[in-house]
Write a protein that holds these residues in place. Structure first.
Motif, PDB file in Angstrom:
ATOM      1  N   LYS A 333       0.849  -1.410   0.516  1.00 15.85           N
ATOM      2  CA  LYS A 333      -0.150  -0.065   0.171  1.00 15.85           C
ATOM      3  C   LYS A 333       1.041   1.553  -0.160  1.00 15.85           C
ATOM      4  O   LYS A 333       0.443   2.238   0.596  1.00 15.85           O
ATOM      5  CB  LYS A 333      -0.792  -0.097   1.230  1.00 15.85           C
ATOM      6  N   ALA A 334       1.986   1.197  -0.903  1.00 17.22           N
ATOM      7  CA  ALA A 334       2.618   2.634  -0.789  1.00 17.22           C
ATOM      8  C   ALA A 334       2.727   3.222  -1.822  1.00 17.22           C
ATOM      9  O   ALA A 334       1.537   3.212  -2.949  1.00 17.22           O
ATOM     10  CB  ALA A 334       4.130   1.897  -0.946  1.00 17.22           C
ATOM     11  N   GLU A 386      -9.163   0.576  -8.310  1.00 21.34           N
ATOM     12  CA  GLU A 386     -10.275  -0.667  -8.063  1.00 21.34           C
ATOM     13  C   GLU A 386     -10.555  -1.905  -8.001  1.00 21.34           C
ATOM     14  O   GLU A 386     -10.320  -2.205  -6.976  1.00 21.34           O
ATOM     15  CB  GLU A 386     -11.713   0.297  -8.911  1.00 21.34           C
ATOM     16  N   LYS A 387     -10.472  -2.500  -9.771  1.00 22.35           N
ATOM     17  CA  LYS A 387     -10.257  -3.641  -9.664  1.00 22.35           C
ATOM     18  C   LYS A 387      -9.241  -4.294  -9.629  1.00 22.35           C
ATOM     19  O   LYS A 387      -9.609  -5.884  -8.500  1.00 22.35           O
ATOM     20  CB  LYS A 387     -10.152  -4.230 -11.194  1.00 22.35           C
ATOM     21  N   GLY A 392      -7.245  -7.703  -4.459  1.00 20.90           N
ATOM     22  CA  GLY A 392      -6.235  -8.541  -3.561  1.00 20.90           C
ATOM     23  C   GLY A 392      -4.643  -8.800  -4.591  1.00 20.90           C
ATOM     24  O   GLY A 392      -4.330  -9.576  -4.027  1.00 20.90           O
ATOM     25  N   ARG A 393      -4.970  -8.062  -5.664  1.00 18.16           N
ATOM     26  CA  ARG A 393      -3.515  -8.542  -6.363  1.00 18.16           C
ATOM     27  C   ARG A 393      -2.440  -7.813  -6.069  1.00 18.16           C
ATOM     28  O   ARG A 393      -2.002  -6.745  -5.667  1.00 18.16           O
ATOM     29  CB  ARG A 393      -3.795  -8.261  -8.267  1.00 18.16           C
ATOM     30  N   LYS A 394      -1.370  -8.222  -5.444  1.00 17.40           N
ATOM     31  CA  LYS A 394      -0.030  -7.886  -5.447  1.00 17.40           C
ATOM     32  C   LYS A 394       0.351  -7.119  -6.711  1.00 17.40           C
ATOM     33  O   LYS A 394       0.837  -8.302  -8.089  1.00 17.40           O
ATOM     34  CB  LYS A 394       1.628  -8.460  -5.465  1.00 17.40           C
ATOM     35  N   SER A 418      -8.768  -4.433   1.186  1.00 18.59           N
ATOM     36  CA  SER A 418      -7.830  -5.867   0.589  1.00 18.59           C
ATOM     37  C   SER A 418      -7.036  -5.577  -0.423  1.00 18.59           C
ATOM     38  O   SER A 418      -6.597  -6.159  -0.862  1.00 18.59           O
ATOM     39  CB  SER A 418      -9.449  -6.064  -0.089  1.00 18.59           C
ATOM     40  N   SER A 419      -6.762  -4.348  -0.896  1.00 18.74           N
ATOM     41  CA  SER A 419      -5.348  -3.662  -1.336  1.00 18.74           C
ATOM     42  C   SER A 419      -4.320  -4.474  -1.099  1.00 18.74           C
ATOM     43  O   SER A 419      -3.921  -4.681   0.194  1.00 18.74           O
ATOM     44  CB  SER A 419      -5.277  -2.120  -1.625  1.00 18.74           C
TER      45      SER A 419
END
Length: 702
Positions: A333-334, A386-387, A392-394, A418-419
């Motif tokens: 989440k940077a 958003e998608k 939750g994709r890295k 979820s990010s």
């Protein structure tokens, strides 16, 4: 009921799935044995020759004959197999290639049609976006004569008497020129023209048992535009059975599967946004380097990266700064904002973050999504963020030429619970406020020595003296240096030229001084940015600047395009700006020196388009050493000046924006102006809509 089996190593699921569908009367094992073998499945050779592949086979019931009329036809088989594919979790991600023998090709086409028709079903559309190739091996796209014979009343009666069986439903559907097959093929031909799907078509030329050609050439070729069917000297039952790895059947299929695979970013976006995409890239040559991603990245020994969001005023040198940003983007989440003047190498710096040859811990290529807002990407960065974050994709999301408001919006989207998405945005504007939840880094101009290295690598004919002269003139700005280097001919020496002469050369075309181009550039630089395209013949901005300069609109427009070719103008969607700023500021200064104050007043007044007024005021704010700019600003701040007229017309918000932009030019007069305003009732209270800005920027207390 269909059964889907992974035949390759199940310990690690790879990026590409190859799914084998057998034909009429075949099965998932026997159909795919090499010719003459009872146990060696040749599809496994593919997995050994290409480490990116997963090999799957589909088992389904497709007998030639049955005791009764029960069973499934092509549409039912396709639905059944399709639903099974969607339920296999290992098949939920990655590229998909179908290899189909005979009937298997018809079922595959029907599967793709079913998925295409389910427009509101997300998993169906994701599946469709991941299909990248179909290989047809002896597929009867228009049916087969042998199936037609099965419909003959005498043949049916004979079959009944001898075997107590009749053609199965699926066998009966393969009759020559069956209208359902013709309609399916017509649909597929039209549909696949607009899809990024490759095709391989192998056709048989030998008769089965020396008696009958099962699928004739006109039926085995679906007629896909741009795809030529390849005839193979085998019969129908052997077109899916190579003898060994040197067999042309295997080499064709191996070559087809090994063609350049679709990039992960393309596959992922297309599967989520249904092919309505453009201007998104994975890791590539974002900075348009002459040697692509293989070009060398030159490091600077001086401080280049400043951390604007910390108390560290020392900054970081080349590799240290690169390692710092890498470390942050390898976290979670940077949100990073990279700013700097146009031409200091921001995009090249970002590209180097992924270069495995540089330092340690390069960012992974697979999980990056890059776009430049100048190219108007689809989907929008907000929709993509958003998608990605929702799944939750890295990933690392990189937005070049990203406006401040868009950055703030993306930071919010990438910060949801979820990010697992990191954000890096790039912009040339240094005057914005620091966005919340964001680390802001400023990339400073390069050293003279680094610019010399870049020039010597790209322009070997320049020589040491020319390279040093250009580097010193550029002030560490690579875009200025490269633009100037383009004007230098072989065996030409510019080391004795003054800065003014070097500046003029930017508008030369191999020794030809283009005065008209320089004049147009001066007037285009008066505004911070201008609109180049509109529904009109020429945009309002071009028309305005044309009237101001007395340069025809057509010439002004063409000059803007030519300056873009020379990398002296950058474009974002319909907007353009003369950049880098040192060039634009110098040009604007020349323009103001040649325009009377009366012309400025008559063109930039309370009736002028608000956006142009703001844009002009921003440019003035970059000209603290220009006497003409100071005269204009002082006139605006005078008792009956432009700002007072705007206040009188109820445009206080616009007036305040202009004041903030031009205050650095005449600080003393700006403060006197505010002092005069402060005497008005309620000016320094919360009833004033600009109260927050006043107290923040100037420290005025109510």
């Amino acid at each position: 009921m269909a059964k889907i089996v992974l035949r390759s190593d199940s310990d690690e699921i790879k990026d590409i799935h190859v799914i084998f569908l057998h034909g009429l009367g075949g099965d998932a094992n026997g159909t795919w044995l090499k010719n003459g073998s009872k146990d060696e499945a040749w599809p496994i050779w593919l997995a050994k020759d290409n480490c990116d592949l997963n090999i799957w086979t589909v088992e389904y019931d497709a007998p030639k004959l049955k005791f009764n009329s029960s069973g499934m036809g092509i549409p039912d088989l396709a639905i059944n197999i399709f639903e099974h594919i969607l339920r296999v979790s290992e098949l939920a991600e990655g590229e998909i290639i179908f290899v189909c023998h005979s009937l298997g090709g018809l079922i595959t086409k029907q599967i793709l049609r079913i998925a295409n028709d389910q427009t509101d079903r997300e998993e169906a559309q994701k599946f469709l976006g991941r299909v990248s190739g179909v290989a047809f091996l002896g597929t009867p796209h228009l049916g087969a004569d042998i199936a037609t014979h099965g419909h003959n009343i005498i043949a049916k009666g004979l079959l009944r008497c001898l075997t107590f069986k009749q053609p199965s439903i699926v066998a009966a559907s393969l009759s020559r020129n069956d209208p359902n097959l013709r309609e399916l093929n017509t649909w597929y031909r039209g549909w696949c023209q607009h899809k990024a799907i490759r095709h391989l078509i192998l056709t048989e030329t030998e008769k089965m048992f020396g008696i009958i050609t099962v699928v004739k050439p006109d039926s085995s070729d679906p007629g896909i535009a741009g795809v030529r069917a390849i005839p193979i000297a085998v019969s129908h039952e052997n077109i899916c059975k190579p003898n060994d790895k040197n067999d042309e059947i295997y080499t064709h299929i191996k070559g087809f599967i090994s063609q350049k695979k679709r990039e992960f970013h393309e596959l992922w976006i297309n599967s989520r946004f249904y092919n309505d995409t453009n201007s998104w890239e994975g890791y590539s040559n974002w900075a348009n380097c002459p040697h692509g991603t293989s070009g060398e990245y030159f490091f600077d020994e001086q401080v280049r990266l400043l951390d604007s969001s910390s108390n560290n005023n020392e900054g970081h040198k080349g590799l240290d700064g690169l390692s710092l940003i890498r470390g942050k983007l390898l976290g979670k989440k940077a949100s990073i904002r990279l700013v700097g003047l146009s031409g200091v190498g921001k995009t090249r710096f970002v590209q180097a973050l992924f270069d495995e040859r540089i330092g340690e811990n390069p960012l992974p290529h697979r999980a990056v999504f890059y776009t430049d807002m100048a190219n108007t990407p689809t989907p929008t960065p907000q929709a993509l963020a958003e998608k990605i974050a929702g799944e939750g994709r890295k990933a690392v999301l990189i937005i070049d030429n990203c406006p401040p408001d868009l950055h703030r919006s993306l930071t919010t989207l990438c910060s949801v619970e979820s990010s697992n998405t990191n954000l890096l945005t790039v912009e040339y504007d240094l005057r914005e406020d620091q966005p919340e939840q964001t680390e802001v880094f400023s990339l400073e101009p390069s050293s003279i020595e680094l610019i010399e290295k870049i020039l010597n690598a790209r322009y070997q004919h320049l020589g040491q003296q020319n390279s040093r002269t250009i580097s010193e003139f550029s002030g560490g700005n690579s875009r200025i240096a490269l633009a100037l280097a383009e004007t230098i001919g072989k065996d030409e020496n510019i080391s004795s030229l003054r800065d003014e002469e070097l500046f003029r050369r930017l508008f030369y075309q191999r020794h030809t001084n283009e005065k008209s181009l320089e004049k147009a550039a001066q007037y285009l630089s008066l505004v911070y940015s201008f609109q180049i395209n509109s529904d009109k013949l020429y945009s309002d901005d071009i028309t305005f600047l044309s009237n101001l300069s007395e340069i025809p609109s057509k010439t002004m427009f063409e000059s803007a395009i030519e300056l873009k070719r020379r990398n002296l103008v950058q474009q974002r969607s319909k907007w353009m700006a003369v950049l880098p700023h040192p060039i634009a500021n110098r040009l604007a200064k020349y323009a103001l020196e040649n325009i009377s104050s009366a012309i400025i007043s008559s063109n930039f007044n309370e009736s002028t388009n608000e956006r142009l007024l703001k844009s002009f005021s921003r440019r003035l704010g970059y000209l603290p050493q220009c006497e003409e700019a100071k005269i204009i600003v002082n006139d605006w701040l005078s008792e009956n000046g432009l700002l007072y007229k705007l206040y009188t017309k109820g445009k206080s918000k616009l007036a305040w924006i202009l004041l903030n932009n031009v205050a650095p030019i005449s600080t003393k007069e700006a403060l006197f102006h505010i002092e005069a305003l402060a005497k008005q009732p309620e000016f320094c209270t919360r009833k004033n809509k600009q109260f927050t800005e006043i107290t923040r920027d100037y420290g005025v207390n109510s």
